[in-house]
Design a protein around this motif. Structure first.
Motif, PDB file in Angstrom:
ATOM      1  N   HIS A 214       0.835  -1.211   0.000  1.00 33.13           N
ATOM      2  CA  HIS A 214       0.000   0.000   0.000  1.00 33.13           C
ATOM      3  C   HIS A 214       0.865   1.255   0.000  1.00 33.13           C
ATOM      4  CE1 HIS A 214      -2.363   3.246   1.847  1.00 33.13           C
ATOM      5  NE2 HIS A 214      -3.416   2.692   1.254  1.00 33.13           N
TER       6      HIS A 214
ATOM      7  N   ARG B 221       2.468   1.881  -3.492  1.00 35.41           N
ATOM      8  CA  ARG B 221       1.532   2.474  -4.461  1.00 35.41           C
ATOM      9  C   ARG B 221       1.239   3.942  -4.110  1.00 35.41           C
ATOM     10  NH1 ARG B 221      -1.173  -0.638  -8.092  1.00 35.41           N
ATOM     11  NH2 ARG B 221      -0.898  -2.912  -7.933  1.00 35.41           N
ATOM     12  N   GLU B 222       1.153   4.236  -2.820  1.00 38.83           N
ATOM     13  CA  GLU B 222       0.901   5.613  -2.406  1.00 38.83           C
ATOM     14  C   GLU B 222       2.057   6.525  -2.810  1.00 38.83           C
ATOM     15  OE1 GLU B 222      -0.307   8.046   1.699  1.00 38.83           O
ATOM     16  OE2 GLU B 222      -0.198   5.848   1.661  1.00 38.83           O
TER      17      GLU B 222
ATOM     18  N   ALA C 152       4.170   5.967  -5.334  1.00 39.09           N
ATOM     19  CA  ALA C 152       4.153   6.088  -6.790  1.00 39.09           C
ATOM     20  C   ALA C 152       3.104   7.097  -7.245  1.00 39.09           C
ATOM     21  CB  ALA C 152       3.894   4.722  -7.420  1.00 39.09           C
ATOM     22  N   GLU C 153       1.963   7.092  -6.607  1.00 43.15           N
ATOM     23  CA  GLU C 153       0.915   8.052  -6.943  1.00 43.15           C
ATOM     24  C   GLU C 153       1.353   9.482  -6.631  1.00 43.15           C
ATOM     25  OE1 GLU C 153      -2.646   9.736  -8.107  1.00 43.15           O
ATOM     26  OE2 GLU C 153      -2.067   7.619  -8.356  1.00 43.15           O
ATOM     27  N   ARG C 154       2.030   9.654  -5.516  1.00 42.09           N
ATOM     28  CA  ARG C 154       2.416  10.993  -5.096  1.00 42.09           C
ATOM     29  C   ARG C 154       3.612  11.525  -5.887  1.00 42.09           C
ATOM     30  NH1 ARG C 154       2.965  10.144   0.298  1.00 42.09           N
ATOM     31  NH2 ARG C 154       0.712  10.263   0.425  1.00 42.09           N
TER      32      ARG C 154
ATOM     33  N   GLY D  51       2.507  10.274 -10.135  1.00 41.29           N
ATOM     34  CA  GLY D  51       1.123  10.311 -10.578  1.00 41.29           C
ATOM     35  C   GLY D  51       0.613   9.027 -11.183  1.00 41.29           C
ATOM     36  N   VAL D  52       1.212   7.903 -10.842  1.00 39.92           N
ATOM     37  CA  VAL D  52       0.792   6.601 -11.367  1.00 39.92           C
ATOM     38  C   VAL D  52       0.248   5.786 -10.207  1.00 39.92           C
ATOM     39  CG1 VAL D  52       1.502   4.479 -12.521  1.00 39.92           C
ATOM     40  CG2 VAL D  52       2.510   6.672 -13.198  1.00 39.92           C
ATOM     41  N   GLY D  53      -1.043   5.441 -10.293  1.00 37.03           N
ATOM     42  CA  GLY D  53      -1.645   4.658  -9.228  1.00 37.03           C
ATOM     43  C   GLY D  53      -2.006   3.245  -9.627  1.00 37.03           C
ATOM     44  N   ASP D  54      -2.136   3.005 -10.942  1.00 38.35           N
ATOM     45  CA  ASP D  54      -2.508   1.674 -11.434  1.00 38.35           C
ATOM     46  C   ASP D  54      -1.682   1.373 -12.684  1.00 38.35           C
ATOM     47  OD1 ASP D  54      -3.715  -0.726 -11.794  1.00 38.35           O
ATOM     48  OD2 ASP D  54      -5.607   0.080 -12.573  1.00 38.35           O
ATOM     49  N   HIS D  55      -0.831   0.359 -12.577  1.00 43.71           N
ATOM     50  CA  HIS D  55       0.062   0.014 -13.685  1.00 43.71           C
ATOM     51  C   HIS D  55       0.489  -1.428 -13.503  1.00 43.71           C
ATOM     52  CE1 HIS D  55       3.516   0.212 -16.463  1.00 43.71           C
ATOM     53  NE2 HIS D  55       2.966   1.334 -16.941  1.00 43.71           N
TER      54      HIS D  55
ATOM     55  N   PRO E 123       7.262   8.873 -15.806  1.00 42.75           N
ATOM     56  CA  PRO E 123       6.534   7.940 -14.936  1.00 42.75           C
ATOM     57  C   PRO E 123       6.688   6.489 -15.355  1.00 42.75           C
ATOM     58  CG  PRO E 123       5.173   9.840 -15.449  1.00 42.75           C
ATOM     59  CD  PRO E 123       6.389   9.941 -16.314  1.00 42.75           C
TER      60      PRO E 123
END
Length: 516
Positions: free
Chosen positions: A403, A406-407, A409-411, A414-418, A450
């Motif tokens: 978790h 992924r957090e 990577a999103e921050r 800007g990639v949350g699903d890959h 990204p």
């Protein structure tokens, strides 16, 4: 014209009487007039001076509360009062810096003007008074509160409690906070030096397990709101946190997030600069309420675990010298040596001194304080420091979980699903370990690309997974060969692990024979 003439005549008569009548009689007449007014008016009036006593040197805390409360009310009221005072001290404007956002001006009620407030269905009116003293440029400032006389006794206590709570919240959220560290003063005494605290970490930016984050936030909030609880139970209003985990797991960032959440100052205590237990107590006394007292890398700061062994050794030596005194009175040289050793030890920070710092009588010289210890190796800390009452909350910050990965990577990108993040998550669940700092560094150096960032992160985690599998296989193979663990403290391999290792050995044997 005749009416104006009579008014002027009356004013002239009053002036003559004021100059002719004695001062005591004038004061009595003024008091009688005030009493007549008070008996007729339907309101009760309460004065809140800025300073207390006849000398007017002790600040009135209630005046400060009213000032802060009205500041908030004035900003939120619509429409605002007809006349306000705007101010921006030069020190505040200079402290903002060229790159920082400009500091907003302070808003206050102008002298001799009023503002209305409503509480529990009753109308309260605050008036700001500023009177210049005779033959002086000094001003005496005060607020007066007007309440309906019929309900004043019932409304006033609850209204003042409401006012104090609102002012306390505003002061906590708006006050400038400092980061302090201990440094020797020119006279050699223990003292703190400080700089503005501007760390950007918050609980929103921390990559923590959601359950752990929720528990920490709930505990911190309950602590900050627990004044009555701690008073009712007779416990000092303080709490201890132990943060432990590998380097880069986010211990320092969590401390900053705690300080930002609570709006506390931070006192970073460097134990290697503290020479005696007395200096340690002096530093504790100088800390303020609403603060975090931090000792980082407590296991490396000082050698504290040997204090009780040293005390036992000194006790044994004294008993030995005492027994020898009956046989030979010439034991002065040994006694001198033992005394010097004790004196040298007394000149250092001891485990006893640190325990008194965290949980002794001296730890109660303030309130609303949190003491935080950090360490990379919790096994290196004396158990006496870790018991509840000293370190109440133990927080293990480990390698980055799925978790948190992924957090981040999103921050960062800007990639949350890959699909590469799915592969990275599989590697983490299979045993690959990277600290949040290491994950952040991989993403940071590829923040403009990204796709490259998540691909490189997945590759790094896969490499670490393979390395961990190889290490486990080597250890397990060695255990199968000699029947004992390769590392001290490692448990024996179960039958499932042995089956996996034998299967891998068989596959390696087949591949080797096919090459031949």
């Amino acid at each position: 014209m005749e009416f104006l003439s009579q008014m002027w005549s009356l004013l002239g008569l009053l002036t003559i009487l004021q100059n002719v009548l004695p001062t005591q009689l004038l004061s009595l007449l003024h008091s009688l007039w005030q009493s007549l007014q008070d008996s007729i008016t339907p309101y009760s009036y309460f004065d809140v001076p800025e300073f207390l006593g006849s000398a007017a040197v002790e600040p009135n805390a209630l005046y400060r509360h009213v000032q802060l409360y009205l500041h908030r009310s004035l900003l939120l009221s619509s429409p605002p009062p007809p006349r306000l005072t705007l101010s921006l001290p030069r020190s505040v404007a200079a402290g903002a810096g060229a790159s920082a956002a400009p500091a907003p001006p302070s808003v206050s009620l102008s002298p001799n003007h009023s503002v209305a407030d409503t509480f529990s269905g009753h109308r309260a009116v605050w008036t700001h008074h500023a009177d210049t003293l005779q033959d002086s440029l000094e001003e005496r400032r005060s607020f007066s509160l007007r309440l309906p006389k019929r309900h004043a006794a019932a409304v006033l206590p609850a209204y003042l409690a409401h006012l104090a709570a609102a002012a306390d919240h505003l002061e906590r959220s708006s006050r400038a906070r400092r980061l302090h560290t201990n440094a020797a003063s020119p006279r050699g005494a223990a003292a703190w030096a400080s700089v503005p605290f501007c760390h950007p970490a918050t609980f929103d930016t921390l990559a923590l397990d959601p359950d752990l984050k929720a528990r920490l936030l709930a505990d911190l909030t309950a602590f900050a709101e627990g004044r009555e609880f701690y008073r009712r139970t007779g416990r000092p209003w303080k709490r201890g946190y132990l943060l432990h985990g590998p380097p880069g797991s986010g211990k320092s960032s969590l401390i900053a997030a705690m300080a930002n959440h609570l709006r506390y100052d931070v006192f970073d205590l460097e134990l290697t600069r503290v020479t005696t237990n007395a200096d340690l107590r002096a530093l504790l006394i100088q800390t303020t309420n609403r603060s975090l007292i931090v000792i980082e890398d407590i296991d490396c700061s000082l050698h504290l675990t040997g204090d009780r062994g040293l005390a036992s050794e000194r006790l044994h030596k004294r008993r030995k010298l005492h027994a020898a005194a009956y046989d030979d009175d010439s034991s002065d040289s040994d006694d001198d040596g033992g005394g010097n050793d004790a004196d040298n030890h007394r000149g250092k920070v001891t485990l006893s001194g640190l325990l008194n710092f965290t949980d002794g009588l001296w730890s109660c010289c303030g309130e609303e304080r949190i003491i935080v210890f950090t360490t990379n190796h919790v096994d290196g800390i004396d158990p006496a420091l870790l018991r509840p009452g000293r370190m109440d909350v133990h927080v293990r910050l480990d390698a980055c979980g799925a978790h948190a990965m992924r957090e981040l990577a999103e921050r960062y990108v800007g990639v949350g699903d890959h699909e590469m993040l799915d592969a990275a998550e599989d590697s983490i669940r299979a045993g690959a370990e990277m600290t949040p700092a290491e994950v952040g560094e991989v993403l940071l150096r590829n923040r403009d690309e990204p796709e490259t960032a998540v691909t490189e992160l997945a590759a790094e985690l896969k490499a670490r997974r393979n390395a961990a599998d190889d290490l486990q296989w080597e250890d397990s193979a060695a255990e199968l060969s000699d029947g004992s663990p390769t590392k001290k403290g490692r448990k024996g391999l179960g039958w499932e692990g042995k089956v996996r290792i034998l299967g891998r050995l068989r596959s390696l044997t087949k591949s080797d024979s096919s090459r031949r």
